[in-house]
Design an enzyme around this catalytic site. Structure first.
Site, short mmCIF file in Angstrom:
data_model
loop_
_atom_site.label_atom_id
_atom_site.label_comp_id
_atom_site.label_asym_id
_atom_site.label_seq_id
_atom_site.Cartn_x
_atom_site.Cartn_y
_atom_site.Cartn_z
N LYS A 26 0.84 -1.21 0.00
CA LYS A 26 0.00 0.00 0.00
C LYS A 26 0.86 1.25 0.00
CE LYS A 26 -3.84 -0.14 2.13
NZ LYS A 26 -4.87 -0.29 3.17
N MET A 107 -5.62 -7.34 8.40
CA MET A 107 -5.05 -6.49 9.44
C MET A 107 -5.93 -5.26 9.66
SD MET A 107 -0.99 -7.01 8.84
CE MET A 107 -1.11 -6.68 7.09
N HIS A 466 -15.68 -8.70 1.96
CA HIS A 466 -14.60 -9.56 2.48
C HIS A 466 -14.75 -10.98 1.95
CE1 HIS A 466 -12.92 -12.39 5.48
NE2 HIS A 466 -11.92 -11.54 5.50
N ARG A 573 0.70 -47.72 -11.79
CA ARG A 573 0.80 -48.61 -10.62
C ARG A 573 -0.03 -49.86 -10.88
NH1 ARG A 573 -0.35 -43.36 -8.78
NH2 ARG A 573 1.24 -42.41 -7.44
N ARG A 629 5.07 -49.75 -13.65
CA ARG A 629 5.77 -50.27 -12.48
C ARG A 629 5.24 -51.65 -12.13
NH1 ARG A 629 5.22 -47.17 -6.84
NH2 ARG A 629 3.21 -48.24 -6.84
N GLU A 757 14.12 -44.99 -4.96
CA GLU A 757 13.30 -44.53 -3.82
C GLU A 757 13.92 -44.88 -2.47
OE1 GLU A 757 9.47 -46.50 -4.28
OE2 GLU A 757 10.45 -47.99 -5.55
N SER A 776 13.55 -43.46 -12.51
CA SER A 776 12.44 -42.61 -12.10
C SER A 776 12.50 -42.49 -10.58
CB SER A 776 11.10 -43.20 -12.53
OG SER A 776 10.04 -42.35 -12.14
N GLY A 778 11.18 -42.07 -7.17
CA GLY A 778 9.92 -42.16 -6.42
C GLY A 778 10.06 -41.33 -5.17
N THR A 779 9.78 -40.04 -5.28
CA THR A 779 10.11 -39.12 -4.18
C THR A 779 9.19 -39.27 -2.98
OG1 THR A 779 8.87 -37.41 -5.38
CG2 THR A 779 11.26 -37.43 -5.61
N ASN A 780 8.04 -39.94 -3.15
CA ASN A 780 7.21 -40.20 -1.97
C ASN A 780 7.96 -41.10 -0.99
OD1 ASN A 780 5.22 -38.78 -3.32
ND2 ASN A 780 4.06 -40.58 -3.92
N ASP A 781 8.39 -42.28 -1.49
CA ASP A 781 9.10 -43.20 -0.61
C ASP A 781 10.51 -42.72 -0.29
OD1 ASP A 781 7.04 -44.91 -0.20
OD2 ASP A 781 7.80 -46.55 -1.43
N CYS A 843 8.44 -39.39 -10.28
CA CYS A 843 7.04 -39.79 -10.41
C CYS A 843 6.30 -39.74 -9.08
CB CYS A 843 6.93 -41.19 -11.01
SG CYS A 843 7.75 -42.47 -10.04
N TYR A 863 11.93 -35.30 -17.27
CA TYR A 863 10.48 -35.15 -17.13
C TYR A 863 10.07 -35.23 -15.67
CZ TYR A 863 10.18 -40.23 -16.38
OH TYR A 863 10.33 -41.50 -15.86
#
Length: 886
Positions: A26, A107, A466, A573, A629, A757, A776, A778-781, A843, A863
């Site tokens: 502002k 605020m 609002h 899967r 997989r 993974e 690939s 497997g970022t979850n595990d 993935c 990718y």
């Protein structure tokens, strides 16, 4: 120039629009508007550095601030030609917040500051209007009491309501000067009864009280919640803007309003806004009075007169300012203005909050208009905002029982059970219930419930209220200003004009695009990439290097993803295919078999089903890569756990209950996430993976041979921790794949790779790459095994970690780039050293999260793969990553 205070006024300003981190949005924009010659009331800004110091030093102000404020106040008195606290010619000011990032309504604000029992006489002389003077005074008392002293606003609302009842009127504007003078006395009495002291008469005491309240509002629960929802750092702080008052409530040639230079809901190039004659700004956004449209462009029969008709000269000036602001900022602006005695003043401009629909349309239109380049358009739209476009809307063919109609404040469709307060909305959502938050009007304190609810319905408030502004910013469906409903908090019910009563737990549906409220759940239809959305996505693809695939297990999901622009499947899967109908029975027979032959007989039943699945997916993804997989979860997940289901299975397969029960117990694992799963099953039971590879290759060979498809199946072996696991399983897979090709009399290329993974796999990726055609991640595990966290259990305590600053974000939502990301980078670089042509992607769910996508681009992956409805988000994030890099 002062260290902590920056002045603006009379065409000059100490700061400019580039100083948002210091002056807040502002303050920076007030300085910028002043510098480009727009009519801005003069004032000064206390910087965010003051707020930071305030909290770092036990809520004490930095040395020298008081002197700087005194100097700035004297300068303001000269510019306004009035004196602060002068009983003859008093200067009144507003005190408003202004953080570096827009936080609408979160605020505090105090208007008409400087009024007391002496200066009001000067205000009466200045205005020649006692009614206006006392109206301003009672407003100031109410705001100061609630904002600075934390009093409940209901105290004053009751006194005001009683006064209107006593006079037999409905609107505040119908009260006369004597009524308002009496209200001032009654408000002061209410203040003293609550606070145990008289209302402060000293204007300087009032000013510092208001400044402290605004700084204090930075840490209110609603502001903290808003910052969390919008990823705004808590250490930024807010600025405070002190500005000479101009009045929209001095008579019928005065007004106040809020406008957007384009429609914030649809993006249409249409001057969109609301105003009120003889009012102050809070009246417009609070929903106390029904606001009027600023122009006639979409005037409907029965609408109140527009500003274009009532104040044509001021409207014409505002239209010109609209054009100046869009050309200057090259973006849609959210503006606040006041008209005092026919003179227009600009009180604020900021980049306007908008829905995803509007963001896309505005970006595309501004490219066409030559205001911005397509690169700027791509960088302007937040990838996460696209999520609003990727969810269902109401099916136009569905039957619906419309029970009320309000204003279409924020588009989209939502169904849920009615709740009447924000805490209940949050609690019911925690219990996995979908709710619609119903309020007379929302306030900043409702922010957590608005976030939790599927949609918001209010009885009062306009298109710039609002509820409307916050809902649009969140991408929530909202219907506001619904006169057909009466909300009764005491009885916990919603009464419609028809007499119908809606109680907590009853289900309603909102259409935020039409303003309709319907009884029950109305069917919805899936979104499509078309029109401006399609044009915009084509823009993004011009700059994107990173490919975007999808995680999909069915032909239907594959088609959805392809329609959204997916360039293949990064994760199919196969275990999800085993849980349907006859398949689960055959799978259980395989698990319960006593020998290899028994397992093979059961797998022979599954083979044609698996082949049909893969054939359907290959068809939908014709010409695009598909990574499949092999079986990953432990076998116990396929067996029943309670005795009734165990008994049913025993009868079905013709063995004793005790035998099945014993098998279930044998397969039980204390930590199945780290147990007998993934490639470990393939080593123990190679016939399972052999069946799956056979099904994949048969499906591919038939489509290649009979229908001329070009398919390169990508067979992914999960949970590899040691290169020797992959060496054994790759050899098995090659043997099966080559045999199938020989049986069909054709040759097709195929790839065999692995999912990285486990930390050990990432650290030894150079060795594993000798046996892999692709990686690939497997970022979850990988996140679970790096942190030693169970994703299923971590939700119980991760919120505390984020709340206390242990973690900035949930590592299962946004990739932990310092830890897990470093393992991804090590694995990627190790694999590429061994095999420079190694195809590498991720993935996990991180593949659709923008900051994670940018990380994947920056380290050079080929990718990302994500759920179908996140594909456009990943496409945009990948394009932005490329542009930001350049």
């Amino acid at each position: 120039m002062s260290e902590f205070v920056y002045a603006f006024g009379a065409g000059k300003a100490d700061g400019d629009g580039s100083l948002k981190e210091l002056l807040g949005g502002k303050g920076a924009n007030l300085a910028e508007m002043t510098s480009i010659g727009l009519p801005v009331p003069p004032g000064f800004t206390l910087t965010t550095a003051v707020c930071q110091s305030y909290y770092a030093n036990n809520q004490a102000y930095p040395d020298g601030l008081s002197d700087e404020v005194t100097t700035a106040l004297k300068n303001l008195e000269q510019l306004m030609g009035k004196g602060f606290g002068d009983s003859q010619n008093p200067l009144l000011v507003s005190v408003r917040s202004g953080a570096p990032a827009s936080m609408p309504g979160m605020m505090d604000t105090v208007l008409n500051l400087g009024m007391n029992d002496e200066t009001i006489q000067g205000v009466i002389r200045q205005s020649d209007d006692p009614r206006f003077a006392y109206d301003s005074y009672r407003r100031f008392i109410q705001m100061y009491a609630t904002v600075v002293k934390g009093m409940n606003g209901e105290t004053f609302a009751r006194i005001l309501s009683q006064k209107k009842d006593d006079r037999g009127v409905e609107l505040d504007t119908e009260l006369c000067a004597d009524d308002l003078q009496q209200l001032v006395g009654e408000f002061k009495l209410g203040y003293k009864e609550n606070q145990g002291e008289d209302f402060p008469e000293d204007p300087l005491q009032q000013l510092w009280g208001a400044i402290g309240a605004v700084f204090g509002s930075w840490m209110t629960p609603r502001a903290v919640t808003y910052r969390k929802l919008h990823s705004i750092p808590g250490d930024w702080g807010t600025a405070v803007n002190v500005q000479g008052m101009v009045f929209g409530n001095m008579g019928d040639d005065c007004a106040t309003g809020v406008a957007f230079t384009r429609d914030p809901a649809t993006g249409e190039n249409y001057f969109y806004g609301e105003y009120l004659v003889n009012a102050q700004g809070e009246d417009v956004v609070a929903g106390i009075r029904t606001p009027q449209p600023i122009n006639r462009a979409k005037h409907k029969e029965g609408d109140l007169p527009s500003m274009e008709e009532v104040l044509p000269d001021s409207y014409a000036q505002l239209v010109e300012i609209r054009s100046i602001l869009e050309r200057h900022y090259k973006d849609m602006q959210d503006i606040e203005f006041t008209i005092e005695k026919g003179k227009l003043y600009m009180l604020q401009t900021r980049t306007g909050k908008r829905t995803a629909h509007a963001a896309i349309r505005i970006a595309v239109d501004m490219v066409v208009e030559g205001l911005i380049t397509d690169k700027e358009a791509v960088l302007r739209v937040d990838p996460e905002q696209l999520d609003q476009l990727l969810h269902p809307s109401l099916d136009p063919r569905a039957e619906k029982q419309i029970i009320a109609k309000g204003l279409p404040a924020s588009p989209g469709a939502a169904s849920g059970q009615v709740v009447f307060n924000a805490d209940e909305a949050e609690e019911q959502t925690r219990l996995k219930k979908k709710v619609i938050l119903v309020r007379m009007e929302t306030s900043p304190d409702d922010i957590h419930g608005m976030h939790a609810a599927q949609g918001i319905l209010t009885a009062r408030g306009g298109m710039t209220s609002h509820a409307a502004v916050v809902a649009r910013g969140m991408g929530k469906c909202c219907v506001s200003g619904c006169d057909d409903i009466k909300v009764d908090y005491e009885k916990q019910q919603l009464k419609l004009r028809s007499g119908l009563i809606i109680k907590p737990g009853d289900t309603i549906t909102l259409d935020g695009s039409s303003g309709e409220v319907m009884l029950g759940i109305v069917p919805k239809i899936q979104p499509e990439v078309r029109g401006d959305f399609a044009v915009f996505m084509r823009m993004t693809d011009k700059y994107r290097r990173l490919k975007v695939r999808t995680n999909s297990d069915t032909p239907h999901d594959s088609k959805v993803a392809r329609d959204f622009g997916a360039e293949g499947i990064g994760l199919c899967r196969t275990e999800h295919m085993f849980f349907e109908g006859d398949r689960i029975q055959a799978m259980r027979e395989m698990i319960l078999a006593h020998d290899l032959e028994g397992r093979k007989r059961a797998l022979a039943k599954i083979l044609p089903m698996q082949k049909g699945d893969f054939s359907g997916i290959f068809r939908e993804m014709k010409g695009l890569p598909v990574t499949i997989r092999l079986l990953d979860p432990p076998l116990h997940e396929f067996l029943p756990q309670n005795d009734d289901d165990v008994s049913e299975l025993a009868n079905a397969v013709g063995i004793r209950f005790s035998e099945v029960k014993e098998h279930v117990e044998q397969l039980h694992e204390f930590n199945p996430m780290l147990g007998h799963r993934g490639c470990r099953l393939g080593i123990t039971y190679p016939e399972v993976y052999d069946m799956q590879v056979q099904a994949i290759m048969e499906a591919a060979c038939e489509l290649v041979k009979n229908q001329g498809f070009t398919i390169v199946p990508e067979i992914m072996i999960p949970l590899i921790g040691h290169v020797n696991e992959l060496k054994i399983l790759r050899a098995n897979a090659v043997k099966v794949a080559d045999r199938v090709c020989q049986d069909y009399g054709i040759e097709i290329d195929y790839l065999i790779g692995t999912m990285i993974e486990l930390p050990r796999a990432a650290l030894t990726a150079d060795a594993i790459a000798n046996e892999a055609d692709f990686f690939s991640f497997g970022t979850n595990d990988l996140t679970q095994t790096t942190y030693g966290l169970s994703r299923d259990d971590a939700g119980r305590f991760l919120p505390d970690y984020i709340e206390r600053g242990v973690l900035k974000s949930d590592p299962f939502v946004a990739l932990d780039q310092r830890g897990v990301g470093e393992l991804v980078k090590i694995g990627f670089e190790g694999g590429r050293r061994t095999r420079p042509d190694l195809k590498v992607g991720i993935c996990g769910e991180h593949g659709g999260e923008p900051s994670s996508v940018i990380f994947c681009h920056n380290i050079g992956l080929d990718y990302v793969s994500c759920s179908p409805y996140r594909v456009p988000i990943a496409r945009l994030a990948a394009a932005r990553a490329a542009l930001l890099e350049a």
